[in-house]
Write a protein that holds these residues in place. Sequence first.
Motif, short mmCIF file in Angstrom:
data_model
loop_
_atom_site.label_atom_id
_atom_site.label_comp_id
_atom_site.label_asym_id
_atom_site.label_seq_id
_atom_site.Cartn_x
_atom_site.Cartn_y
_atom_site.Cartn_z
N UNK A 201 -62.52 -31.25 52.95
CA UNK A 201 -62.98 -30.94 51.07
C UNK A 201 -61.90 -31.21 50.30
N UNK A 202 -61.69 -31.44 49.22
CA UNK A 202 -60.65 -31.42 48.15
C UNK A 202 -60.63 -29.94 47.54
N UNK A 203 -61.20 -28.52 48.34
CA UNK A 203 -61.15 -27.17 48.12
C UNK A 203 -59.82 -26.53 49.09
N UNK A 204 -59.23 -27.40 50.67
CA UNK A 204 -58.14 -27.12 50.98
C UNK A 204 -57.00 -27.16 50.41
N UNK A 205 -56.55 -25.97 50.06
CA UNK A 205 -54.95 -25.45 49.80
C UNK A 205 -54.28 -24.98 50.91
N UNK A 206 -54.94 -24.48 51.63
CA UNK A 206 -53.80 -23.93 52.61
C UNK A 206 -54.94 -23.16 53.48
N UNK A 207 -53.57 -23.59 54.83
CA UNK A 207 -54.04 -23.22 56.00
C UNK A 207 -54.30 -21.89 57.01
N UNK A 208 -54.60 -21.23 58.01
CA UNK A 208 -54.32 -19.97 58.49
C UNK A 208 -53.10 -20.36 59.49
N UNK A 209 -52.02 -19.67 59.32
CA UNK A 209 -50.96 -19.57 60.59
C UNK A 209 -51.16 -18.32 61.86
N UNK A 210 -50.63 -18.59 62.72
CA UNK A 210 -50.65 -17.56 63.98
C UNK A 210 -49.40 -17.02 63.59
N UNK A 211 -49.10 -16.08 64.30
CA UNK A 211 -47.87 -15.43 64.92
C UNK A 211 -47.00 -14.95 63.93
N UNK A 212 -47.15 -14.91 62.60
CA UNK A 212 -46.21 -14.42 61.39
C UNK A 212 -46.86 -14.05 60.71
N UNK A 213 -46.08 -12.81 60.22
CA UNK A 213 -46.45 -11.61 59.38
C UNK A 213 -47.61 -11.89 58.10
N UNK A 214 -47.51 -13.70 57.91
CA UNK A 214 -48.96 -13.28 56.77
C UNK A 214 -50.04 -14.43 57.31
N UNK B 14 -49.38 -21.82 52.45
CA UNK B 14 -50.00 -23.66 51.40
C UNK B 14 -48.95 -24.35 51.97
N UNK B 15 -50.30 -25.79 51.98
CA UNK B 15 -50.34 -27.05 52.48
C UNK B 15 -48.60 -27.76 51.19
N UNK B 16 -47.53 -27.53 51.09
CA UNK B 16 -46.59 -27.89 50.57
C UNK B 16 -46.44 -28.98 50.77
N UNK B 17 -46.97 -30.60 51.00
CA UNK B 17 -46.78 -31.87 51.29
C UNK B 17 -48.32 -32.15 50.80
N UNK B 18 -48.30 -33.71 50.01
CA UNK B 18 -49.32 -34.14 49.65
C UNK B 18 -49.93 -34.90 50.47
N UNK B 19 -48.91 -35.35 51.38
CA UNK B 19 -49.49 -36.08 52.56
C UNK B 19 -50.76 -35.34 53.86
N UNK B 20 -50.28 -34.37 53.40
CA UNK B 20 -50.35 -32.91 54.90
C UNK B 20 -52.04 -32.59 54.00
N UNK B 21 -51.61 -32.64 52.56
CA UNK B 21 -52.79 -32.00 51.93
C UNK B 21 -53.98 -33.20 52.08
N UNK B 22 -53.76 -34.50 52.02
CA UNK B 22 -54.31 -35.99 51.82
C UNK B 22 -54.97 -35.15 53.39
N UNK B 23 -53.87 -35.28 54.58
CA UNK B 23 -54.70 -35.00 56.22
C UNK B 23 -56.04 -34.38 56.45
N UNK B 24 -55.46 -32.92 55.39
CA UNK B 24 -56.37 -31.74 55.89
C UNK B 24 -57.61 -32.07 54.55
N UNK B 25 -57.91 -32.83 53.67
CA UNK B 25 -58.59 -32.98 52.83
C UNK B 25 -59.72 -34.57 53.09
N UNK B 26 -59.14 -35.33 53.15
CA UNK B 26 -59.46 -36.25 53.65
C UNK B 26 -59.40 -37.45 54.51
N UNK B 27 -58.84 -36.15 56.43
CA UNK B 27 -58.25 -36.59 57.14
C UNK B 27 -57.11 -37.98 57.31
N UNK B 28 -57.93 -38.55 58.66
CA UNK B 28 -57.07 -39.87 58.88
C UNK B 28 -57.44 -41.27 57.86
#
Length: 412
Positions: A286-299, A303-317
């Motif tokens: 869905x279009x509401x996905x703007x961030x993803x959870x990360x592991x192994x960091x202190x945060x 944020x998905x700082x890429x239109x193409x990675x955002x497209x992959x997360x929001x609308x898949x392949x």
Amino acid sequence: MNAWILRAAPYAIWLLLLGSTVAWRKGFYYDGGADGVVLAKAACQALACLLAFALAARAPQRRKIPGRPFLLLFLFVSVSLLGAVAVGDIGASVVLAARLLLVAATVGFLLSASPTPSALKPLLVAMAIVGLVSAATGLPGLLAGQRLSGVIPPLRPNAIAMLCGVPAIALARSILRGKGTFARVTFLGILLGAVLATESRTALLGLALAVALIVLALRRMRRVVAVGLLGLGTVMLPALLYTPALMNMVMRPGSASLLTLNSRTLAWETVLDTPARTWERWVGGGLSIKTVAVEGQYWDSQVLDSSWISALAQAGVLGTLVLAVWALSLLSRSLRRAPDSFLPAMLVFLLLRSFLENGLTEVSTSFLLFFAMSLVVWEPRAEAADTAPARGYTAVNRPPIPVMPQLVKAPR
């Protein structure tokens, strides 16, 4: 009076629409619900759409608007909504999809009421106004040694670079074609100064490539323009080679190595590692996905700082393929149809920025520009077959054959 209103209305509507798409708060991503800012932005978008519809209805001449961009946008939005249903997060995605379609309809109404040669001029002027106003309010921070960022509206440095960089490309093309005036050169210097102050490396690289593309597309160059370019190169080359300005910008303080692309790759790896047997891999979430959870960091999230990675997360392949076909076919069409215009240069700037910045898949300045250029580049042309003669017959236009008088002897 009515003619003056029709000429000035597109500038006001573009400003209203652009103001409703830029950020009003820092670090805020819509995930559902409504508050005062959300309702105010929605009201601005609705008002812009109504005004654009009224302008198109009263326009003396209307342009034919292609349906291909609307079809591609509808496909991308449909895939993303399917993904939102699959993951059970449909509320925010429906609101964002409706906003995206409303903005697209507004852009369509605006361009239908504008003549072809100056269709994008009001948008470029509105971008320059918003970008420079935001940059002017951020001058105190710049004087304190920070990157140029806005206060009203509170835009990030990369957003200011986008708003000022696109009009700079149009001005650079006009000046390189020998149409430069003192006012245009001064305004171009102000825009470039704002982009430099943001220290946006992607924007500077995109500007360099865009200007190079414009220069290569020029068939002829006036002598004064060639002399000016040689003089500018003579001044800038030693400044870049013998001063630390370029290195300080590439490796600006507080930034990580370019090889790791800061922390962007953490979010990229998370999205790219989505299992192939899940719905998220093929239709996204869905279009509401703007961030993803990360592991192994202190945060916890990135944020998905890429239109193409955002497209992959929001609308898949599937949705990413739709966006890729859209972008590549649009770039190819612009290079074949108008290689010497500013459209290919702007597309190169926009698409290069899309790999490291969001915008193509959300209500933003990048989407406004991308969709508007799609309507202009794919504008239908009159077919030559409409005026061609029927098959089997050839129409030949020949000049009339003069008839020379003949002298005949009279009978005796």
